[in-house]
Design an enzyme around this catalytic site. Sequence first.
Site, short mmCIF file in Angstrom:
data_model
loop_
_atom_site.label_atom_id
_atom_site.label_comp_id
_atom_site.label_asym_id
_atom_site.label_seq_id
_atom_site.Cartn_x
_atom_site.Cartn_y
_atom_site.Cartn_z
N SER A 1 18.94 20.05 80.19
CA SER A 1 19.09 18.60 80.34
C SER A 1 18.22 17.92 79.31
CB SER A 1 18.67 18.18 81.75
OG SER A 1 18.33 16.81 81.76
N GLU B 1 31.06 24.71 85.24
CA GLU B 1 31.57 23.36 85.56
C GLU B 1 32.73 22.99 84.64
OE1 GLU B 1 28.25 20.45 85.97
OE2 GLU B 1 27.05 22.28 85.96
N LYS C 1 15.55 21.76 83.98
CA LYS C 1 16.93 22.08 84.37
C LYS C 1 17.54 23.22 83.58
CE LYS C 1 19.46 19.19 86.41
NZ LYS C 1 20.12 19.27 87.70
N HIS D 1 34.42 27.62 106.19
CA HIS D 1 34.01 26.21 106.27
C HIS D 1 32.67 25.98 105.56
CE1 HIS D 1 37.05 25.93 109.52
NE2 HIS D 1 36.55 27.11 109.87
#
Length: 469
Positions: A283, A296, A289, A162
């Site tokens: 970024s 992704e 970043k 979970h």
Amino acid sequence: MSDDHPPAKLWAGRFTEPTNALVERFTESVSLDQRFAKHDIRGSIAHARMLAEVGVLSADDRDAIVRGLEGILADIEAGAFEWRVSLEDVHMNVESVLTERIGDAGKRLHTGRSRNDQAATAVRLWLRDAIADIAEAIRALQGVLLSIAEREADTVFPGFTHLQPAQPITFGHHMLAWFEMLARDAERLAESRVRVNRMPLGSAALAGTPYPIDRALTARLLGFDGLCENSLDAVSDRDFAIEFVSGCALAMTHLSRMSEELVLWVSAPFGFVELGDAWCTGSSIMPQKKNPDVAELVRGKSARVIGDLNALLVLMKGQPLAYNRDNQEDKAPLFDAADTTTDCLRVFAGMLGTLQCRRERMREAARLGHTTATDLADYLVRRAVPFRDAHEVVGRAVRTAVETGRDLSDLTLDELRAFSPVIEGDVFEVLTLEGSVAARNHPGGTAPEQVRAAIARARERLGAGVGAD
Ligand code: ARG
């Protein structure tokens, strides 16, 4: 692609008007199926050899055809072949140029076959190669996972259910879970090859052919393990391609789950792993970043391959026997699934090759959330406390730890004994993270000793090519 002076279509005889230009563009498949050229030519050469063997083609015609086709393949591979949209597909482009080059012998090649069995054969030959490529990419990625597992066999890591801290595990064990997912993917692809590797040639358009063909000979020449038994089925069904893409979709689903974990692990609040700069992107607005865009994108690309599978299933489901032109639409999803899956496997292996563990962060996280509570309950059970009572006792101990802002393993012996007098000094052996993981010492368990044994078995399986082509 050019069409300045298009040669006559191979089926022009029955027609009185030239094909509408829009229809020509709409119906072509050569922009995609030229990728089959090598496989189509291999199929044609085997067909010509078989025809000569059974006396349908003269030895001279056969030799001219084989030489002509080999020359065409060399030109195609050198980028010196002129593909024509007006000739619709790879099959008619090759045959038309063959006839241009060798004359009448070229016109005899299509004896006893049809583009329907020809196209079905080419796609199967191509798929054999695609399966081998993907199997190789899976093996390479599995190799990277085993190296990480070996390096991190003792590294304590939080095991989640979970997405809540559940029990401590070892990071090597986690890597081996990924390894197993991929092992099944390789197995599935190898199994799909069994049904891919049957030969449609000889089915001709749909009913077979009146020539005394020797299908077994052609199959042998092409390395097929058997024949498609029914001509109607052979030219029409693409279930073997659907199985392959389904295998790709499952492999991509696995890569997507792995990507999801990586994305979490590199984010600052988790901070479990670092990926090499060369495998991340920045970024344009936030200078600090370092984003896991590769992971992704793999997660994103899984959507495409799942879509490819859906496209093929829907493409198939409404078709009456036998061949329908709908099947031409199999190429885009099939190529996309194979290319995307291969790319994702390769990029994933490269990226994981740079993975570094932040072991202290992992350890800290593994301690959060009283993850050794089950171990305390098991300890009590070993001292004859019934499991349900042990569960209750540990629950109360956890409550005390929560209320006093500590971890369960930080309670003193006296505090613990207040919950159950059977607890003794050796309790801390099981309450530690190392004690907890070491206790799960059976095949399939997370103990470092088991991780090492599992790696050894995995290396043997990889070496033996289990799950590979
Ligand atoms: N271009 C077709 C395809 O890709 C080849 C077979 C077509 N056969 C036919 N009768 N139109 O599927």
